[in-house]
Design a protein around this motif. Structure first.
Motif, PDB file in Angstrom:
ATOM      1  N   UNK A 137       9.522   3.264  15.183  1.00  0.00           N
ATOM      2  CA  UNK A 137       8.546   4.338  15.474  1.00  0.00           C
ATOM      3  C   UNK A 137       8.286   5.350  14.443  1.00  0.00           C
ATOM      4  N   UNK A 138       8.458   5.081  13.313  1.00  0.00           N
ATOM      5  CA  UNK A 138       8.016   5.920  12.126  1.00  0.00           C
ATOM      6  C   UNK A 138       6.559   5.747  11.723  1.00  0.00           C
ATOM      7  N   UNK A 139       6.046   6.863  11.549  1.00  0.00           N
ATOM      8  CA  UNK A 139       4.633   6.895  11.160  1.00  0.00           C
ATOM      9  C   UNK A 139       4.292   6.280   9.905  1.00  0.00           C
ATOM     10  N   UNK A 140       3.284   5.337  10.176  1.00  0.00           N
ATOM     11  CA  UNK A 140       2.732   4.598   9.127  1.00  0.00           C
ATOM     12  C   UNK A 140       3.704   2.919   8.980  1.00  0.00           C
ATOM     13  N   UNK A 141       4.621   3.003   9.856  1.00  0.00           N
ATOM     14  CA  UNK A 141       5.240   1.606   9.992  1.00  0.00           C
ATOM     15  C   UNK A 141       4.308   0.430  10.321  1.00  0.00           C
ATOM     16  N   UNK A 142       3.254   0.644  11.225  1.00  0.00           N
ATOM     17  CA  UNK A 142       2.482  -0.363  11.829  1.00  0.00           C
ATOM     18  C   UNK A 142       1.611  -0.740  10.866  1.00  0.00           C
ATOM     19  N   UNK A 143       1.064   0.214  10.081  1.00  0.00           N
ATOM     20  CA  UNK A 143       0.007  -0.129   9.150  1.00  0.00           C
ATOM     21  C   UNK A 143       0.638  -0.528   7.970  1.00  0.00           C
ATOM     22  N   UNK A 144       1.937  -0.489   7.486  1.00  0.00           N
ATOM     23  CA  UNK A 144       2.693  -1.310   6.451  1.00  0.00           C
ATOM     24  C   UNK A 144       2.926  -2.604   6.844  1.00  0.00           C
ATOM     25  N   UNK A 145       3.103  -2.742   8.257  1.00  0.00           N
ATOM     26  CA  UNK A 145       3.491  -4.240   8.769  1.00  0.00           C
ATOM     27  C   UNK A 145       2.141  -5.003   8.676  1.00  0.00           C
ATOM     28  N   UNK A 146       1.091  -4.288   9.077  1.00  0.00           N
ATOM     29  CA  UNK A 146      -0.217  -5.198   8.940  1.00  0.00           C
ATOM     30  C   UNK A 146      -0.598  -5.502   7.597  1.00  0.00           C
ATOM     31  N   UNK A 147      -0.304  -4.644   6.557  1.00  0.00           N
ATOM     32  CA  UNK A 147      -0.645  -4.887   5.151  1.00  0.00           C
ATOM     33  C   UNK A 147       0.289  -5.904   4.576  1.00  0.00           C
ATOM     34  N   UNK A 148       1.517  -6.159   4.977  1.00  0.00           N
ATOM     35  CA  UNK A 148       2.505  -7.334   4.787  1.00  0.00           C
ATOM     36  C   UNK A 148       2.199  -8.393   5.205  1.00  0.00           C
TER      37      UNK A 148
ATOM     38  N   UNK B 128      10.643  -2.970  10.195  1.00  0.00           N
ATOM     39  CA  UNK B 128      11.638  -2.027  10.495  1.00  0.00           C
ATOM     40  C   UNK B 128      11.080  -0.660  10.977  1.00  0.00           C
ATOM     41  N   UNK B 129      10.351  -0.049  10.062  1.00  0.00           N
ATOM     42  CA  UNK B 129       9.686   1.197  10.342  1.00  0.00           C
ATOM     43  C   UNK B 129       8.851   1.346  11.744  1.00  0.00           C
ATOM     44  N   UNK B 130       8.228   0.119  11.901  1.00  0.00           N
ATOM     45  CA  UNK B 130       7.343   0.272  13.397  1.00  0.00           C
ATOM     46  C   UNK B 130       8.146   0.005  14.299  1.00  0.00           C
ATOM     47  N   UNK B 131       9.376  -0.755  14.434  1.00  0.00           N
ATOM     48  CA  UNK B 131      10.118  -0.843  15.587  1.00  0.00           C
ATOM     49  C   UNK B 131      11.106   0.388  15.899  1.00  0.00           C
TER      50      UNK B 131
END
Length: 271
Positions: free
Chosen positions: A41-52, A36-39
């Motif tokens: 455009x929140x900062x760190x959303x992509x990293x959190x998605x990859x970690x998940x 959700x954060x990545x879609x």
């Protein structure tokens, strides 16, 4: 003092305490929040998605590793346990059938009674449908052949012919990879996109999710090939392979319905 020895008087497997359900739930939490954060455009959303994603993949490997150990080396999978696993796999496939049922429902709702804003016809005005007798027909031949080869591998395992079973599984993997490659070629040369109204949405959602299931089934069968090579399966105990074969036959049947409805019937019908 004498220690009383506990004896298991039932055929079921009471699993040991495991951290994997908790870790899997945390991975799912990271995956959804990160997505959700990545879609948005929140900062760190992509990293959190990859970690998940990495957490889920790690749990998949370790949890299934434990199940293989319990079945192969500890002898915990009695006939009663195997029956429960079979019932679980059957119910999972039934849930997948209902998942695809929604896409077929959307297709028939849109095609049998096309609304005025798409021209009142199916395929919609301006859409050039893909001929079923090109790559779709080739993919049908590839997938049906893979269903035959996985059945060959199954009968070889039951008969105790390990080398033949390996050949059958390798042939299935080759056909599965060829199917995925041909599907990618079809997408690259398709005359419409997912954004092209209801036709594009239904076509790409149905065939795309089927392609995703083909990839999952290919990984499933590849792991079964490695396990067969490592002597994990016997004539009496090979449910891991049976589950993969059932899943692959389900993928075959779904593709047959896709070919007959979306490709063939949807290409020829003009309402």
């Amino acid at each position: 003092m004498m220690k009383h020895r506990t004896t298991q008087r039932h055929p079921f497997h009471l699993v040991d305490p495991s951290p994997w359900p908790l870790v899997a739930s945390l991975g799912g939490l990271l995956l959804t929040f990160g997505g959700v954060l990545f879609m948005h455009n929140y900062q760190g959303g992509g990293e959190l998605l990859i970690l998940g994603i990495l957490t889920i993949m790690y749990v998949m490997f370790t949890w299934w590793r434990d199940i293989i150990r319990e079945a192969l080396f500890e002898g915990q999978h009695t006939k009663a346990v195997q029956q429960g696993l079979r019932m679980g796999m059957i119910l999972f496939i039934v849930s997948e059938v209902m998942f695809f049922f929604a896409f077929f429902w959307a297709f028939f709702t849109s095609s049998i009674s096309p609304v005025f804003n798409i021209g009142g016809v199916w395929p919609p005005v301006g859409i050039e449908a893909i001929s079923p007798w090109g790559l779709p027909f080739l993919n049908t031949v590839l997938l049906l052949s893979s269903g035959a080869s996985v059945t060959w591998a199954h009968h070889a395992i039951v008969g105790g012919f390990r080398e033949e079973a390996l050949h059958g599984l390798l042939a299935t993997l080759g056909l599965a990879i060829a199917f995925t490659a041909m599907q990618a070629v079809e997408y690259l040369h398709a005359p419409f996109a997912m954004s092209d109204g209801v036709y594009g949405s239904v076509f790409y959602m149905a065939t795309g999710f089927h392609g995703f299931h083909v990839i999952i089934g290919t990984v499933f069968l590849a792991i079964c090939t490695l396990r067969l090579y490592s002597h994990h399966f016997s004539r009496q105990r090979h449910f891991g392979f049976e589950a993969a074969a059932w899943y692959w036959h389900f993928v075959d049947v779904v593709w047959l319905f896709l070919f007959l409805t979306i490709y063939w019937w949807g290409f020829n019908v003009i309402i």
